[in-house]
Scaffold this motif. Structure first.
Motif, mmCIF file in Angstrom:
data_model
loop_
_atom_site.group_PDB
_atom_site.id
_atom_site.type_symbol
_atom_site.label_atom_id
_atom_site.label_comp_id
_atom_site.label_asym_id
_atom_site.label_seq_id
_atom_site.Cartn_x
_atom_site.Cartn_y
_atom_site.Cartn_z
ATOM 1 N N ILE A 16 -106.758 34.828 24.770
ATOM 2 C CA ILE A 16 -105.952 36.048 24.608
ATOM 3 C C ILE A 16 -106.898 37.204 24.303
ATOM 4 N N HIS A 17 -107.017 38.102 25.242
ATOM 5 C CA HIS A 17 -107.912 39.252 25.059
ATOM 6 C C HIS A 17 -107.250 40.327 24.197
ATOM 7 N N GLU A 18 -105.961 40.518 24.439
ATOM 8 C CA GLU A 18 -105.231 41.508 23.642
ATOM 9 C C GLU A 18 -103.729 41.265 23.748
ATOM 10 N N ILE A 19 -103.053 41.446 22.632
ATOM 11 C CA ILE A 19 -101.600 41.331 22.640
ATOM 12 C C ILE A 19 -101.028 42.729 22.872
ATOM 13 N N CYS A 20 -100.114 42.865 23.818
ATOM 14 C CA CYS A 20 -99.554 44.186 24.133
ATOM 15 C C CYS A 20 -98.416 44.499 23.174
ATOM 16 N N GLY A 21 -98.741 45.063 22.075
ATOM 17 C CA GLY A 21 -97.716 45.414 21.100
ATOM 18 C C GLY A 21 -98.377 45.741 19.787
ATOM 19 N N SER A 22 -97.568 46.245 18.889
ATOM 20 C CA SER A 22 -98.103 46.601 17.583
ATOM 21 C C SER A 22 -98.406 45.340 16.799
ATOM 22 N N TRP A 23 -99.469 45.357 16.023
ATOM 23 C CA TRP A 23 -99.798 44.145 15.272
ATOM 24 C C TRP A 23 -98.906 43.964 14.051
ATOM 25 N N MET A 24 -97.933 44.825 13.902
ATOM 26 C CA MET A 24 -96.937 44.550 12.852
ATOM 27 C C MET A 24 -95.814 43.679 13.403
ATOM 28 N N ASP A 25 -95.810 43.528 14.725
ATOM 29 C CA ASP A 25 -94.728 42.757 15.341
ATOM 30 C C ASP A 25 -95.067 41.282 15.465
ATOM 31 N N HIS A 26 -96.288 40.922 15.133
ATOM 32 C CA HIS A 26 -96.668 39.514 15.279
ATOM 33 C C HIS A 26 -97.619 39.134 14.147
ATOM 34 N N PRO A 27 -97.712 37.837 13.855
ATOM 35 C CA PRO A 27 -98.525 37.440 12.704
ATOM 36 C C PRO A 27 -100.001 37.226 13.028
ATOM 37 N N PHE A 28 -100.432 37.516 14.286
ATOM 38 C CA PHE A 28 -101.852 37.325 14.618
ATOM 39 C C PHE A 28 -102.634 38.534 14.141
ATOM 40 N N TRP A 29 -103.752 38.292 13.501
ATOM 41 C CA TRP A 29 -104.535 39.432 13.016
ATOM 42 C C TRP A 29 -105.768 39.648 13.864
ATOM 43 N N LYS A 30 -106.160 38.608 14.617
ATOM 44 C CA LYS A 30 -107.368 38.738 15.435
ATOM 45 C C LYS A 30 -107.024 39.513 16.699
ATOM 46 N N LYS A 31 -107.982 40.296 17.151
ATOM 47 C CA LYS A 31 -107.739 41.066 18.363
ATOM 48 C C LYS A 31 -107.784 40.132 19.569
ATOM 49 N N ALA A 32 -108.807 39.280 19.618
ATOM 50 C CA ALA A 32 -108.975 38.378 20.752
ATOM 51 C C ALA A 32 -109.220 36.970 20.227
ATOM 52 N N PHE A 33 -108.649 35.986 20.880
ATOM 53 C CA PHE A 33 -108.843 34.608 20.412
ATOM 54 C C PHE A 33 -108.455 33.593 21.478
ATOM 55 N N LEU A 34 -109.054 32.399 21.346
ATOM 56 C CA LEU A 34 -108.711 31.299 22.235
ATOM 57 C C LEU A 34 -107.466 30.624 21.689
ATOM 58 N N LEU A 35 -106.466 30.510 22.537
ATOM 59 C CA LEU A 35 -105.210 29.915 22.094
ATOM 60 C C LEU A 35 -105.345 28.400 22.182
ATOM 61 N N SER A 36 -105.543 27.773 21.031
ATOM 62 C CA SER A 36 -105.802 26.333 21.107
ATOM 63 C C SER A 36 -104.637 25.507 20.559
ATOM 64 N N ALA A 37 -104.060 25.954 19.447
ATOM 65 C CA ALA A 37 -103.028 25.121 18.819
ATOM 66 C C ALA A 37 -101.654 25.397 19.427
ATOM 67 N N ASN A 38 -100.860 24.353 19.552
ATOM 68 C CA ASN A 38 -99.498 24.495 20.074
ATOM 69 C C ASN A 38 -98.635 25.383 19.197
ATOM 70 N N GLU A 39 -98.959 25.289 17.912
ATOM 71 C CA GLU A 39 -98.181 26.060 16.937
ATOM 72 C C GLU A 39 -98.381 27.569 17.185
ATOM 73 N N GLU A 40 -99.624 27.942 17.541
ATOM 74 C CA GLU A 40 -99.914 29.353 17.842
ATOM 75 C C GLU A 40 -99.184 29.797 19.108
ATOM 76 N N LEU A 41 -99.134 28.886 20.067
ATOM 77 C CA LEU A 41 -98.461 29.196 21.327
ATOM 78 C C LEU A 41 -96.976 29.472 21.069
ATOM 79 N N ASN A 42 -96.422 28.627 20.226
ATOM 80 C CA ASN A 42 -95.019 28.788 19.866
ATOM 81 C C ASN A 42 -94.752 30.115 19.191
ATOM 82 N N THR A 43 -95.588 30.444 18.233
ATOM 83 C CA THR A 43 -95.446 31.716 17.517
ATOM 84 C C THR A 43 -95.510 32.875 18.496
ATOM 85 N N LEU A 44 -96.476 32.817 19.393
ATOM 86 C CA LEU A 44 -96.665 33.902 20.357
ATOM 87 C C LEU A 44 -95.419 34.085 21.230
#
Ligand SMILES: [Fe+2]
Ligand SMILES: [Fe+2]
Length: 403
Positions: A16-44
């Motif tokens: 994930i290079h960038e999430i298109c939205g305000s970072w108050m709308d999601h619990p991810f704090w990193k700008k860019a990251f490899l989506l590895s855990a299923n739990e993260e995928l679900n949250t996204l």
């Protein structure tokens, strides 16, 4: 390669290079990251985000052909949208920014003291006296009227400890500036300012370790954060001088026009003009502010990002008015001109937001400073090629602009 895709097409292993939205709308704090855990995928997939940019060189590619956009296409779209808004409407004339800065700085310090003590009262469970904040809002309104950029520039500067207070002051000033652009006057404008000042007072009742957590929030922690609009409403609804507008913005500044916001998933008519204004001002200030876990974006960059993902998020008319308020290249922005020279935006011109008055000071061709020169781009062959990140150049812009 960067590709913008819909969130339903995201799978584990994508970068994930960038999430298109305000970072108050999601619990991810990193700008860019490899989506590895299923739990993260679900949250996204469940946090209300619609689109993301993926980097196919750092992670898995999309299987289908469902790419929404390439960087060049996205850029072009933003370019076209912003140029449609760029024409300056002849409003009131302002003092030059340097004539307002000192006064704005003093007012800022005073505001911080007042808001801190007001919010501390709320934390201790005491009632907030809304009418005591009115003179402050009047002073901020006067400063914005003399020159909107002076106060707004200062309001971006925050530290970890004063974030919520300074954010409240910034959103107050933004609501007033935007309200003026939308034609609000008198008590409407004052209410908009008060609403901005008080919209997040409910955060005083959110535990500090959740509110300022530097890492990714758990789903439970994110749910706790999402309670703050209702808490703001609860703190204020019994106050004698509170107005419907203030209560409305407190409760609804995290709603989105497509009905995917919180807490009530409002859309259409029930989502008032003031709540729509609150949403835009709130996101802009959050994105431009430095937080303990990330640096804020430059104003010009922020306006472009918001323009890119505004659909569904923001009210179109309110967003357009907001761009006119902030500018496309606000004062203090570092820009690269078509000739390859670097310049800093000093003031807006009276023609178009795309042609401000700039100070040219550096040549990227010879890679050295040049004799500073003021240039009004509305009367010049020269034009802006792009906004630049000052951190990458290492210039002391403050020294160049004086603000
Ligand atoms: Fe909020
Ligand atoms: Fe906020």
């Amino acid at each position: 390669m960067l590709k913008k895709i819909h969130v339903r097409d995201v799978r584990s292993g994508m970068f994930i290079h960038e999430i298109c939205g305000s970072w108050m709308d999601h619990p991810f704090w990193k700008k860019a990251f490899l989506l590895s855990a299923n739990e993260e995928l679900n949250t996204l997939k469940t946090c209300g985000i619609q689109e993301v940019w993926i980097d196919t060189e750092k992670g898995l590619d999309i299987e289908s052909e469902a790419v929404l956009s390439t960087p060049a296409e996205a850029n072009k779209k933003v370019e076209t949208e912003l140029s449609k808004i760029a024409e300056v409407s002849q409003g009131e004339s302002h003092l030059p920014i340097h004539e307002e800065l000192e006064r704005a700085r003093k007012l800022q310090a005073k505001s911080k003291k007042a808001v801190t003590s007001m919010f501390q009262e709320a934390r201790m469970g005491n009632a907030i006296k809304v009418n005591e904040a009115e003179p402050l809002v009047d002073r901020i309104n006067e400063s914005i009227t003399r020159n909107p950029e002076a106060f707004l520039n200062l309001a971006r500067l925050k530290t970890k400890d004063d974030y919520t207070y300074m954010h409240s002051i910034a959103v107050c000033a933004l609501m007033i500036a935007l309200g003026k652009q939308l034609g609000l006057t008198g008590s409407e404008l004052k209410n908009a300012g008060l609403a901005g000042l008080l919209h997040d007072v409910g955060k005083m009742l959110i535990p500090d370790e959740v509110l300022n957590k530097p890492g990714k929030l758990t789903d439970e922690e994110f749910e706790i954060i999402k309670q703050h609009p209702l808490k703001s409403w609860e703190i204020l609804h019994g106050s004698p001088d509170v107005t419907d507008v203030i209560l409305d913005v407190c409760l609804h500044h995290h709603e989105r026009v497509d009905g995917t916001g919180y807490p009530e998933r409002l859309s259409g008519k029930p989502l008032s003009l003031y709540a729509r204004m609150g949403a835009v001002c709130d996101v802009y200030d959050a994105l431009t502010s430095n937080r303990c876990y990330k640096n804020g974006w430059e104003p010009a960059e922020t306006i472009r990002k918001m323009a890119e993902w505004r659909e569904g998020h923001f009210d179109e008319r309110v967003f357009q008015a907001f761009v006119k308020t902030i500018g496309i290249y606000p004062s203090g922005t570092l820009v690269r001109l078509k000739s390859g020279r670097l310049a800093i935006v000093m003031e807006q011109s009276d023609k178009s937001l795309l042609t401000p008055i700039v100070k040219v000071f550096f040549s990227t061709k010879s890679n050295e400073p040049i004799m500073p020169e003021m240039l009004n781009l509305s009367r010049s062959q020269e034009s802006i090629a792009s906004a630049e990140d000052p951190a990458q150049w290492g210039f002391d812009l403050k020294q160049l602009t004086g603000f």
